[in-house]
Write a protein that holds these residues in place. Structure first.
Motif, PDB file in Angstrom:
ATOM      1  N   ALA A  69     -14.808 -14.115 -26.680  1.00  0.00           N
ATOM      2  CA  ALA A  69     -14.221 -15.329 -27.260  1.00  0.00           C
ATOM      3  C   ALA A  69     -12.710 -15.333 -27.087  1.00  0.00           C
ATOM      4  O   ALA A  69     -12.104 -16.360 -26.764  1.00  0.00           O
ATOM      5  N   ALA A  70     -12.083 -14.160 -27.265  1.00  0.00           N
ATOM      6  CA  ALA A  70     -10.634 -14.066 -27.080  1.00  0.00           C
ATOM      7  C   ALA A  70     -10.269 -14.252 -25.608  1.00  0.00           C
ATOM      8  O   ALA A  70      -9.264 -14.905 -25.280  1.00  0.00           O
ATOM      9  N   ARG A  72     -11.870 -16.040 -23.454  1.00  0.00           N
ATOM     10  CA  ARG A  72     -11.981 -17.467 -23.137  1.00  0.00           C
ATOM     11  C   ARG A  72     -10.804 -18.254 -23.710  1.00  0.00           C
ATOM     12  O   ARG A  72     -10.273 -19.141 -23.042  1.00  0.00           O
ATOM     13  N   ARG A  73     -10.396 -17.945 -24.936  1.00  0.00           N
ATOM     14  CA  ARG A  73      -9.254 -18.653 -25.516  1.00  0.00           C
ATOM     15  C   ARG A  73      -8.017 -18.488 -24.646  1.00  0.00           C
ATOM     16  O   ARG A  73      -7.273 -19.443 -24.412  1.00  0.00           O
ATOM     17  N   SER A  76      -8.451 -20.487 -21.319  1.00  0.00           N
ATOM     18  CA  SER A  76      -8.285 -21.923 -21.593  1.00  0.00           C
ATOM     19  C   SER A  76      -6.812 -22.253 -21.819  1.00  0.00           C
ATOM     20  O   SER A  76      -6.306 -23.278 -21.350  1.00  0.00           O
ATOM     21  N   ASN A  77      -6.129 -21.379 -22.540  1.00  0.00           N
ATOM     22  CA  ASN A  77      -4.712 -21.562 -22.815  1.00  0.00           C
ATOM     23  C   ASN A  77      -3.895 -21.549 -21.523  1.00  0.00           C
ATOM     24  O   ASN A  77      -2.992 -22.368 -21.332  1.00  0.00           O
ATOM     25  N   LEU A  85      -1.141 -16.063 -25.251  1.00  0.00           N
ATOM     26  CA  LEU A  85      -1.525 -15.892 -26.651  1.00  0.00           C
ATOM     27  C   LEU A  85      -1.234 -14.486 -27.159  1.00  0.00           C
ATOM     28  O   LEU A  85      -1.495 -14.189 -28.327  1.00  0.00           O
ATOM     29  N   GLU A 125     -10.139  -7.745 -29.372  1.00  0.00           N
ATOM     30  CA  GLU A 125      -9.571  -9.094 -29.287  1.00  0.00           C
ATOM     31  C   GLU A 125      -8.315  -9.088 -28.427  1.00  0.00           C
ATOM     32  O   GLU A 125      -8.122  -9.970 -27.571  1.00  0.00           O
ATOM     33  N   LEU A 129      -7.428 -11.076 -24.962  1.00  0.00           N
ATOM     34  CA  LEU A 129      -6.238 -11.911 -24.823  1.00  0.00           C
ATOM     35  C   LEU A 129      -5.361 -11.432 -23.673  1.00  0.00           C
ATOM     36  O   LEU A 129      -4.800 -12.238 -22.932  1.00  0.00           O
ATOM     37  N   SER A 133      -4.767 -13.745 -20.531  1.00  0.00           N
ATOM     38  CA  SER A 133      -3.408 -14.291 -20.442  1.00  0.00           C
ATOM     39  C   SER A 133      -2.658 -13.851 -19.205  1.00  0.00           C
ATOM     40  O   SER A 133      -1.832 -14.602 -18.671  1.00  0.00           O
TER      41      SER A 133
END
Length: 326
Positions: A69-70, A72-73, A76-77, A85, A125, A129, A133
């Motif tokens: 989930a991290a 993907r965030r 997406s960012n 992030l 997490e 990220l 990133s």
């Protein structure tokens, strides 16, 4: 992003990929026959899924250390062009902890750690990220309009869970080969169109510029104007010269300037584009000239990869000849 962080993230990618290879060269696990690709209805989905399989295979050795989930965030960012992030400092620390944990798990010695010392705890997490990133997100951002993120992370989730993929390795490879061929054809078409536009703009400019008082046009098509005369010797085609210069596109954009850097440069006249070599040979030491170099005497139909000089671009240079190497 600083080069240090790019290198740190890349080290994890290289380590993971070196341990397993990529999905394009792997067969599905025994007993894990792929589902029909009809479950993926669009080209964007198929491309996203194929890329997701590759990402998952590359990260397979550290799959249990990644919060999907991290990840993907962060991806997406990056697709949205926002700031990472996770800070570079935190990403560096996470990368170090991850590499130490992997080394301990593999039974490899870690400098500064006594044998038998438990592996450092890794924040899953932050790993997600970091990779999203500084590795996956920036790498895929140029393709964001051609990649379906739902399909990509469906593939990652399925692979990490040891599930049945929706594509075989052969199907994924065929999808990516077709996609890359289409991308290449599109880029070539755009480059050809841009090259024609630049050629016409250059021709129009040079036709007008040659009528300007003081502008001289050579037999090759190079144009120049003496800004300041010199009294020294002129270089030969094989001479090494010391110059100050500034290069511009026709719209005035400065793409390179030793003047702005405050540091003159030395190079051989047999190591530069034809327009430069011809023009500088016309200059006596101490002179300053302005050159207008048509595309065929500059970087031609290729331009410079990734910019800023487009195909067939006509360039302007102000050049000051400071000296000739003995």
């Amino acid at each position: 992003m600083k080069m240090g962080m790019r290198g740190a993230a890349a080290s994890v990618l290289i380590l993971a990929m070196g341990a397993t290879g990529t999905v394009m060269s792997q067969q599905p696990a025994a007993g894990a026959a792929a589902k029909e690709t009809s479950a993926l209805t669009s080209q964007r989905e198929k491309v996203g899924y194929a890329i997701g399989m590759d990402v998952a295979k590359s990260f397979e050795p550290i799959a249990d250390q990644i919060d999907i989930a991290a990840l993907r965030r962060a991806v997406s960012n990056a697709f949205e062009g926002k700031q990472p992030l996770i800070t570079q400092e935190e990403a560096q620390k996470t990368d170090q902890s991850l590499r130490m944990a992997m080394a301990v798990k593999a039974g490899q010695p870690v400098p500064g750690m006594a044998p038998g010392t438990p592996a450092p705890k890794v924040d899953r997490e932050k790993v997600g990220l970091m990779l999203g990133s500084y590795a996956v997100g920036p790498s895929l951002a140029p393709l964001k309009d051609q990649v379906d993120l739902d399909a990509l992370f469906d593939a990652v989730q399925t692979a990490f869970a040891k599930g049945t993929p929706k594509m075989t390795a052969e199907q994924a490879q065929a999808t990516m080969e077709g996609f890359m061929a289409a991308q290449q054809a599109e880029m070539q078409a755009k480059a050809a169109a841009q090259g024609e536009t630049n050629r016409r703009a250059g021709n129009d400019f040079m036709a007008k510029n040659k009528t300007v008082p003081g502008v001289v046009t050579t037999a090759s098509g190079l144009q120049y104007q003496v800004i300041r005369p010199g009294s020294g010797e002129r270089p030969l085609p094989t001479s090494k010269v010391k110059v100050h210069y500034e290069g511009k596109l026709l719209d005035g954009t400065v793409f390179d300037s030793s003047i702005q850097r405050g540091q003159p440069i030395e190079f051989g006249l047999d190591q530069v584009v034809k327009g430069w070599s011809e023009g500088v040979q016309l200059m006596p030491v101490g002179a300053k000239y302005r050159f207008w170099i048509p595309g065929e005497l500059a970087y031609g139909e290729q331009g410079t990869p990734g910019g800023p000089i487009g195909p067939n671009a006509t360039l302007t240079f102000d050049v000051e000849l400071l000296g000739i190497a003995p």
